[in-house]
Design an enzyme around this catalytic site. Structure first.
Site, PDB file in Angstrom:
ATOM      1  N   CYS A   1      77.343 -32.974  32.606  1.00 27.97           N
ATOM      2  CA  CYS A   1      75.991 -33.065  33.183  1.00 27.97           C
ATOM      3  C   CYS A   1      75.021 -32.137  32.448  1.00 27.97           C
ATOM      4  O   CYS A   1      75.274 -30.940  32.346  1.00 27.97           O
ATOM      5  CB  CYS A   1      76.055 -32.689  34.661  1.00 27.97           C
TER       6      CYS A   1
HETATM    7  N1  MHO Z   1      77.140 -35.316  39.813  1.00 29.94           N
HETATM    8  C1  MHO Z   1      75.843 -34.938  39.367  1.00 29.94           C
HETATM    9  C2  MHO Z   1      75.453 -35.542  38.059  1.00 29.94           C
HETATM   10  C3  MHO Z   1      74.067 -35.248  37.646  1.00 29.94           C
HETATM   11  S1  MHO Z   1      73.837 -35.458  36.070  1.00 29.94           S
HETATM   12  C4  MHO Z   1      72.321 -35.278  35.570  1.00 29.94           C
HETATM   13  C5  MHO Z   1      74.840 -35.237  40.460  1.00 29.94           C
HETATM   14  O1  MHO Z   1      74.419 -36.380  40.604  1.00 29.94           O
HETATM   15  O2  MHO Z   1      74.528 -34.335  41.174  1.00 29.94           O
HETATM   16  O3  MHO Z   1      74.535 -36.469  35.449  1.00 29.94           O
END
Ligand code: MHO
Length: 163
Positions: A12
């Site tokens: 991420c």
């Molecule tokens: N699991 C994360 C991923 C965010 S990212 C910008 C969320 O959705 O909070 O891929």
């Protein structure tokens, strides 16, 4: 000042961007999508894991202040490079570990640090990180830029959530 770019995917991009923004010599960072086949991808498209893109951070740095090797050290330390097509709770090829190099000197340094880390025996599994030449970079939506900083958070806390 002549700056250079470095591009890293380590899960991420919120947390990865934070790690580099807190590094001296880094002039600017941009979250984006790279390594895929579709032009102008959106976050929604990339989330489907069908466009081929990885979430990456493009780092602009001042080589008089910080060396590329130091950026590589931040990269290796900010994630688990043995995870394949995921990072912690975030699963999918868009979260793969990748170093996208700008020029042969970066490619050489990236491969050398990968080999050194592999040879150190500090990791229990093989390194999944790919080293590839940087191609098209698509900046992510403004919403994703400095996401954690805007919210006064220092980490994305991905390990506390299920996705
Ligand atoms: N699991 C994360 C991923 C965010 S990212 C910008 C969320 O959705 O909070 O891929």
């Amino acid at each position: 000042m002549t700056t250079r770019f470095a591009t890293f995917g380590a899960g991420c991009f919120w947390g990865v961007e934070m790690a580099f923004r807190n590094t001296d010599g880094v002039v600017d960072t941009t979250c984006g999508y790279a390594g895929g086949d579709v032009p102008e991808p959106t976050y929604e498209m990339v989330c489907t894991d069908t466009t081929g893109h990885a979430e990456v951070v493009r780092v602009e740095y001042d080589p008089d202040v910080i060396g590329y090797e130091d950026l590589l050290a931040v990269f290796w330390a900010c994630h688990d490079p043995t995870q394949v097509d995921r990072q912690g709770p975030d699963v999918g090829r868009q979260y793969r570990s990748v170093i996208q190099t700008h020029g042969p000197d970066q490619a050489h340094a990236a491969l050398a640090t990968k080999q050194a880390l592999e040879a150190s025996g500090r990791l229990r599994r093989p390194i999944a990180t790919r080293v590839e030449a940087a191609g098209a970079f698509w900046p992510a939506e403004e919403y994703h830029q400095c996401y954690l900083e805007k919210r006064g958070r220092t980490s994305c806390g991905a390990h506390l959530r299920s996705a």
